[in-house]
Scaffold this motif. Structure first.
Motif, PDB file in Angstrom:
ATOM      1  N   ALA A   1     -10.437 -16.738 -39.429  1.00  0.00           N
ATOM      2  CA  ALA A   1      -9.690 -16.246 -38.136  1.00  0.00           C
ATOM      3  C   ALA A   1      -9.682 -17.564 -37.356  1.00  0.00           C
ATOM      4  N   VAL A   2     -10.624 -18.244 -37.173  1.00  0.00           N
ATOM      5  CA  VAL A   2     -10.649 -19.498 -36.407  1.00  0.00           C
ATOM      6  C   VAL A   2      -9.899 -20.330 -36.882  1.00  0.00           C
ATOM      7  N   ARG A   3      -9.755 -20.809 -38.074  1.00  0.00           N
ATOM      8  CA  ARG A   3      -8.677 -21.731 -38.852  1.00  0.00           C
ATOM      9  C   ARG A   3      -7.324 -21.321 -38.415  1.00  0.00           C
ATOM     10  N   ASP A   4      -6.923 -19.910 -38.713  1.00  0.00           N
ATOM     11  CA  ASP A   4      -5.571 -19.451 -38.399  1.00  0.00           C
ATOM     12  C   ASP A   4      -5.149 -19.941 -36.810  1.00  0.00           C
ATOM     13  N   VAL A   5      -6.158 -19.524 -36.195  1.00  0.00           N
ATOM     14  CA  VAL A   5      -5.841 -19.473 -34.521  1.00  0.00           C
ATOM     15  C   VAL A   5      -5.778 -20.771 -34.342  1.00  0.00           C
ATOM     16  N   VAL A   6      -6.755 -21.983 -34.560  1.00  0.00           N
ATOM     17  CA  VAL A   6      -6.585 -23.208 -34.264  1.00  0.00           C
ATOM     18  C   VAL A   6      -5.398 -24.071 -35.077  1.00  0.00           C
TER      19      VAL A   6
ATOM     20  N   ILE B   1      -5.382 -33.737 -24.657  1.00  0.00           N
ATOM     21  CA  ILE B   1      -6.170 -32.812 -24.003  1.00  0.00           C
ATOM     22  C   ILE B   1      -6.607 -31.625 -24.785  1.00  0.00           C
ATOM     23  N   HIS B   2      -5.560 -31.031 -25.558  1.00  0.00           N
ATOM     24  CA  HIS B   2      -5.839 -30.061 -26.588  1.00  0.00           C
ATOM     25  C   HIS B   2      -6.862 -30.332 -27.560  1.00  0.00           C
ATOM     26  N   HIS B   3      -6.679 -31.332 -28.093  1.00  0.00           N
ATOM     27  CA  HIS B   3      -7.845 -31.792 -29.145  1.00  0.00           C
ATOM     28  C   HIS B   3      -9.321 -32.074 -28.414  1.00  0.00           C
TER      29      HIS B   3
ATOM     30  N   ALA C   1      -9.676 -30.654 -41.959  1.00  0.00           N
ATOM     31  CA  ALA C   1      -8.613 -31.278 -42.304  1.00  0.00           C
ATOM     32  C   ALA C   1      -7.525 -31.270 -41.219  1.00  0.00           C
ATOM     33  N   PHE C   2      -7.380 -30.377 -40.564  1.00  0.00           N
ATOM     34  CA  PHE C   2      -6.296 -29.861 -39.494  1.00  0.00           C
ATOM     35  C   PHE C   2      -6.684 -30.837 -38.276  1.00  0.00           C
ATOM     36  N   MET C   3      -8.092 -30.691 -37.888  1.00  0.00           N
ATOM     37  CA  MET C   3      -8.523 -31.486 -36.648  1.00  0.00           C
ATOM     38  C   MET C   3      -8.731 -32.950 -36.850  1.00  0.00           C
TER      39      MET C   3
ATOM     40  N   ASP D   1      -6.069 -35.096 -34.601  1.00  0.00           N
ATOM     41  CA  ASP D   1      -6.544 -36.208 -33.708  1.00  0.00           C
ATOM     42  C   ASP D   1      -5.884 -37.611 -33.884  1.00  0.00           C
ATOM     43  N   GLY D   2      -5.136 -37.760 -35.051  1.00  0.00           N
ATOM     44  CA  GLY D   2      -4.196 -38.816 -35.425  1.00  0.00           C
ATOM     45  C   GLY D   2      -2.672 -38.287 -34.727  1.00  0.00           C
TER      46      GLY D   2
END
Length: 340
Positions: free
Chosen positions: A243-248, A278-280, A312-314, A318-319
């Motif tokens: 769920a956290v993965r899907d939301v993020v 800011i979001h990250h 991997a998404f995070m 960041d990039g």
């Protein structure tokens, strides 16, 4: 039926939002249903509700509004029409204030969503109504401030409100109750950050103080949902990680349906109100670190896959944020050069 006491407030007869079960044990993901999770989390909701009511400080919206600055508008009162030079706040703050208020205006839709999902009984129901009452104050004080101080065009604001509320709101996270809990854990923090940055960039001390007061509420709301999410990780780690993965990875602010939102969001990003960096750094990372999401062990195949995808998404985000920072700095430098 028992009477439950939360903080210093006693509520009347309440019942659990799902049938009573003899005990709650950690259960494999495949047998967790929304009903079982709602029941299993009820004790945590009661604990967090008690904590919230002890921490929350009563405040009065009217005390944050500069009433002495108010005067009649044109129209039936025959007053003075609004003009941009009447506003004390900066241009970027005007944009952000409209977006923030219109987001608050859709509270009836938000209440319907969470009341339908979480129920109206027991600790869940008490929280739903308390949260709604607190969020309602935010819309009240923001609109009173904006109109009294002539910060924004009142005609445009009302037309935006009608258009936005006529569309209603439907959550992107309708997969499960865990998706909704995960979403609000991040969204409440995002809202807090947006309000605080708007206040800082407003150029008006009264506006800054008002938005700081609202941001304090939003932070308490974030803590409620974040701690609830921590308990969900203990009960159903694989499902919660998914769920956290899907939301993020699919996160959008609830105001995305506001007319002209994309243009306003771009202005707010360049203006430093809310952007990828800011979001990250200030929204996703603090919640993920607190919950130790990327370091959590004991996951099954489903949870491990979600954890890897989230990591991997995070890294990719960041990039993206770094590239945005570079483009923003270049744009601001060009604007500064033109002014010189």
């Amino acid at each position: 039926m028992p009477r439950l006491t939360y903080g210093d407030v006693t509520y009347g007869a309440v019942s659990k939002c799902v049938p009573q079960e003899p005990s709650v044990t950690i259960t494999p993901s495949r047998v967790w249903t929304d009903s079982r999770l709602l029941y299993a989390l009820e004790e945590a909701v009661e604990t967090e509700l008690n904590r919230h009511l002890k921490a929350a400080r009563e405040w009065m919206p009217h005390e944050y509004v500069p009433w002495s600055e108010g005067r009649d508008f044109d129209g039936v009162m025959g007053g003075e029409a609004w003009a941009p030079e009447q506003s004390k706040v900066s241009g970027i703050a005007r944009t952000a204030l409209v977006v923030n208020l219109l987001t608050e205006d859709n509270l009836p839709s938000y209440h319907h969503e969470i009341a339908t999902l979480f129920g109206r009984d027991g600790a869940w129901g008490t929280w739903v109504h308390r949260w709604t009452a607190e969020e309602g104050r935010h819309g009240i004080v923001m609109r009173d401030y904006l109109l009294t101080s002539r910060a924004v065009d009142p005609v445009a604001l009302e037309r935006f409100r009608m258009a936005h509320m006529s569309e209603g709101f439907e959550s992107d996270n309708r997969h499960s109750m865990l998706h909704s809990v995960a979403y609000v854990a991040f969204q409440e923090l995002a809202t807090r950050i947006s309000h605080r940055n708007t206040g800082h960039h407003s150029g008006d001390a009264v506006c800054d103080r008002m938005l700081a007061r609202i941001a304090t509420d939003e932070n308490l709301h974030m803590v409620f949902y974040r701690n609830l999410l921590a308990r969900a990780f203990e009960l159903a780690p694989d499902l919660t990680m998914s769920a956290v993965r899907d939301v993020v990875t699919g996160f959008r602010m609830p105001g995305h349906g506001i007319p002209g939102f994309e243009r306003a969001a771009a202005q707010m990003a360049i203006g430093g109100i809310y952007n990828l960096r800011i979001h990250h750094d200030d929204v996703l990372q603090p919640v993920l670190r607190f919950l130790k999401v990327l370091d959590l062990g004991g996951l099954g195949a489903e949870g491990l896959r979600a954890q890897e995808e989230l990591g991997a998404f995070m890294a990719d985000l960041d990039g993206q944020a770094t590239r945005f920072d570079e483009r923003r700095a270049a744009l601001l430098a060009r604007k500064a050069a033109k002014r010189d």
